[in-house]
Motif scaffolding. Structure first.
Motif, short mmCIF file in Angstrom:
data_model
loop_
_atom_site.label_atom_id
_atom_site.label_comp_id
_atom_site.label_asym_id
_atom_site.label_seq_id
_atom_site.Cartn_x
_atom_site.Cartn_y
_atom_site.Cartn_z
N UNK A 161 2.38 2.03 45.99
CA UNK A 161 3.21 0.99 46.62
C UNK A 161 3.39 -0.20 45.68
N UNK A 162 2.36 -0.50 44.89
CA UNK A 162 2.48 -1.57 43.89
C UNK A 162 3.54 -1.22 42.86
N UNK A 163 3.53 0.04 42.40
CA UNK A 163 4.52 0.47 41.42
C UNK A 163 5.93 0.39 42.00
N UNK A 164 6.11 0.83 43.23
CA UNK A 164 7.44 0.77 43.85
C UNK A 164 7.91 -0.68 43.96
N UNK A 165 7.01 -1.57 44.32
CA UNK A 165 7.38 -2.98 44.46
C UNK A 165 7.76 -3.58 43.12
N UNK A 166 6.96 -3.30 42.10
CA UNK A 166 7.26 -3.83 40.76
C UNK A 166 8.59 -3.29 40.26
N UNK A 167 8.89 -2.02 40.56
CA UNK A 167 10.16 -1.44 40.15
C UNK A 167 11.33 -2.15 40.83
N UNK A 168 11.18 -2.45 42.12
CA UNK A 168 12.23 -3.18 42.84
C UNK A 168 12.45 -4.56 42.22
N UNK A 245 -3.98 -0.54 35.80
CA UNK A 245 -3.78 -1.38 34.61
C UNK A 245 -2.29 -1.51 34.28
N UNK A 246 -1.56 -0.40 34.39
CA UNK A 246 -0.13 -0.44 34.10
C UNK A 246 0.62 -1.32 35.09
N UNK A 247 0.26 -1.23 36.37
CA UNK A 247 0.90 -2.08 37.37
C UNK A 247 0.61 -3.55 37.10
N UNK A 248 -0.64 -3.86 36.71
CA UNK A 248 -1.00 -5.24 36.42
C UNK A 248 -0.24 -5.75 35.20
N UNK A 249 -0.15 -4.95 34.15
CA UNK A 249 0.57 -5.36 32.96
C UNK A 249 2.06 -5.52 33.24
N UNK A 250 2.61 -4.63 34.03
CA UNK A 250 4.03 -4.72 34.38
C UNK A 250 4.31 -5.99 35.18
#
Length: 336
Positions: A161-168, A245-250
């Protein structure tokens, strides 16, 4: 006395699901069996229900504060053989609420994981357990690893869900970039959208960054089989930590990007203002020429061509030639 806040529960024995509808007593009975794995899902528990439930699995009253405290950040804490965790799933609303700028929404999920047991505690319907259960069913071969496998499936949905949010948010920033460098000027709506995304990223950062410590803590506290040998689940947790880590860096990179867009917009506004000032100065100089000529020939003294049509032609010619020359000069220097 039955705990009315229990929404659902499942059990597995030797990696295979226990069929049939399970009552609270069934779940607690299975929890005492060494070869059983139990998941209990709780929603909006009262303090009394929560205390009774935690006592039945051997947790102290101090654990209740971690569950009920508002505005808690993602965290992990150990209580004897059980580990408490708290995380937030995220998603983006299509439109901000009235009077707000932010679209980020969060769903809190807390829980306790211990030998053969996973308890999840939710607030309302904000966090949906359906994707988590589907993930458990799709990776049924991992269930033999015990409660850690259930915990992995839960955290995997949260991090996704974090990845989806960051993508949006990344897509929204790309839209802002297109508007930023378009010919039309940015206005109030652009500033409002930039401010809203900036606030969303600040809130998202508070949720995503602590997940590194949560996953790392759960990996360290996770019980291992005798001999400390690695299992199939270790690779899954390593992959999960990499995703965190990737979500945090993004998220951090987007935070820098929105600050850059905000500053670039201010710089472009300054540049546009300088262009407008140059144009005004150029047109002022051009208008000053006919004003000077007509003012000069408007004096109450005879001038060449005074009283004749030729004098009018000379004044008009001077205005046109001088104005055209200044226009060409300013245009060549990009002042107009």
């Amino acid at each position: 006395m039955t705990t009315t806040c229990i929404v659902s529960g499942r059990a597995w024995r030797d990696g295979h699901p226990v069929a049939g509808e399970l009552t609270e007593d069934d779940l607690h009975r299975l929890h005492r069996e060494t070869d059983a794995l139990v998941w209990v899902d709780v929603r909006d528990p009262s303090p009394a229900d929560l205390r009774r439930l935690l006592h039945r699995v051997g947790l102290p009253d101090g654990a209740i504060e971690d569950v009920t405290a508002p505005y808690e950040r993602p965290k992990v804490a150990r209580y004897g053989d059980h580990v408490f965790f708290q995380a937030y799933a995220t998603w983006m609303a299509d439109h901000p609420a009235a009077g707000e700028y932010v679209r980020l929404r969060t769903g809190r999920v807390s829980g306790f994981v211990g030998p053969g047991l996973l308890v999840t505690i939710r607030e309302g319907d904000a966090f949906d357990m359906a994707p988590v259960v589907r993930g458990w069913e799709e990776n049924a071969d991992l269930i033999v690893e015990g409660a850690a496998a259930l915990l992995y499936g839960l955290l995997d949905v949260v991090v996704d869900s974090h990845f989806d949010t960051v993508q949006r948010l990344d897509d929204d920033l790309e839209d802002l970039e297109d508007v930023l460098f378009a010919e039309r000027r940015t206005g109030h709506d652009f500033a409002r959208r930039t401010y809203g995304i900036r606030k969303d990223l600040v809130r998202l950062r508070r949720v995503v960054l602590p997940m590194r410590d949560v996953v790392d803590g759960l990996m360290r506290h996770r019980s291992r089989p005798e001999g400390n040998r690695f299992t199939a689940l270790d690779a899954w947790f390593d992959d999960l930590y990499d995703h965190v880590l990737r979500a945090a860096e993004w998220t951090e990179s987007l935070r820098d990007m929105v600050s850059t867009i905000f500053e670039t917009n201010l710089s472009l506004q300054d540049a546009r203002l300088n262009t407008v000032m140059k144009k005004l100065a150029g047109w002022g100089a051009i208008i000053a020429v006919p004003t000077a000529v007509t003012g000069w020939f408007g004096q109450n003294i005879p001038f060449p061509g005074f009283g004749r049509h030729g004098g009018l032609a000379v004044s008009v010619a001077l205005i046109v030639v001088a104005t055209a020359a200044l226009y060409a000069l300013f245009r060549s220097r990009d002042w107009l």
